[in-house]
Scaffold this active site. Sequence first.
Site, PDB file in Angstrom:
ATOM      1  N   ASP A  71       0.829  -1.204   0.000  1.00 37.72           N
ATOM      2  CA  ASP A  71       0.000   0.000   0.000  1.00 37.72           C
ATOM      3  C   ASP A  71       0.860   1.249   0.000  1.00 37.72           C
ATOM      4  O   ASP A  71       2.064   1.202   0.256  1.00 37.72           O
ATOM      5  CB  ASP A  71      -0.956   0.009   1.191  1.00 37.72           C
ATOM      6  CG  ASP A  71      -0.227   0.036   2.538  1.00 37.72           C
ATOM      7  OD1 ASP A  71       0.817  -0.637   2.663  1.00 37.72           O
ATOM      8  OD2 ASP A  71      -0.701   0.720   3.465  1.00 37.72           O
ATOM      9  N   GLU A 124      -0.252  -1.052   5.679  1.00 35.62           N
ATOM     10  CA  GLU A 124       0.838  -0.703   6.587  1.00 35.62           C
ATOM     11  C   GLU A 124       0.827   0.776   6.943  1.00 35.62           C
ATOM     12  O   GLU A 124       1.274   1.162   8.025  1.00 35.62           O
ATOM     13  CB  GLU A 124       2.181  -1.069   5.948  1.00 35.62           C
ATOM     14  CG  GLU A 124       3.380  -0.941   6.867  1.00 35.62           C
ATOM     15  CD  GLU A 124       4.040   0.429   6.872  1.00 35.62           C
ATOM     16  OE1 GLU A 124       4.880   0.692   7.749  1.00 35.62           O
ATOM     17  OE2 GLU A 124       3.713   1.260   5.983  1.00 35.62           O
TER      18      GLU A 124
END
Length: 353
Positions: A71, A124
């Site tokens: 991400d 994350e």
Amino acid sequence: MRLDLGQDVGALTARLVDIESVSGGEKAIADAIEEALTPLGHLTVDRDGQNIVARTSLGRAERVVIAGHIDTVPVAANLPSRVDGDLLYGCGTSDMKSGVAVQLKLALLDDPNRDLTFVFYDCEEIEAERSGLLRLTREHPEWLAGDFAVVMEPTDGLIEGGCQGTLRAEVVVRGARAHSARSWEGVNAIHGIKPVIDILGAYEARRPVVDGLRYHEGLNAVGIHGGVAGNVIPDECVVTVNYRFAPDLTVEQAFDHVTEVFDGFEVRLRDGAPGARPGLTHPVAAAFAAAVGGTPRAKLGWTDVARFSALGMPAVNCGPGNPNLAHTSGEHVSLAMIAETERRMLDWLSAPR
């Protein structure tokens, strides 16, 4: 979007960057990674949500976990990617799709000198409870088992050992309410925070050496909240402090230290996460350090190496990209650095043992 693992690692990075994957929207990139890895017969590929885990099962004496998040932070008018000389620009180039590209290239190794586990995980960059890696540690810890882990966070290609722990605490200052027209009848809690600020201003941070690496702690105010209404003397003011502590302390020990620093005040723990010791004395970690070269340094911040440490596994951060460029609108990475990181990792995993 399809991924061609036969591309050079720079072109593969650009392809990954052009698949937008802001936290919570990683399905497209997870689909592409799964599709690229599944045909590789030497890998077992498992999926949990948008997390992909691929493993060899060659019976080697050691297993290395190589992990990276897929991400990014929100796009800042920095997609699609673009190349300017040696630099690749775009959201996630440094943090950390260049590292993910290296992972994918390493996954092509069908006869590495160690068994390998590749972990690609989501969420994350947002609150910890949504972390894909955290979910894997809870629901599929056997997928993550290994002797050593490399988290490919951007480190300029150097080894950053372990990570700091972090906690947030509230220091509470009490007062007594009164009407602001008769303020002398009360005690203004906001005015009473000066001793707290003075303590922070005079605080001398520890710089301990842990497993050969020097960490630099920090204790800082990160928020102040007080006030009831525009005509009320407040009876409470809260100073939120963040303590970044070296990995020789547990969260409990770190909180004990904060309460000692603010002796006489009410101190409330809001949240905390333990750090991770570097573990560079472990044989497989030492071999990795020798292959990568350079002088390892302490990780001044919290990263997912702490999750591997909690599983009893030494772990380091090491990936292409400048961490100071992460999350910026001008984020970029050196194509030469990505290629060099790939070369060093290949040399380490291909060398005779």
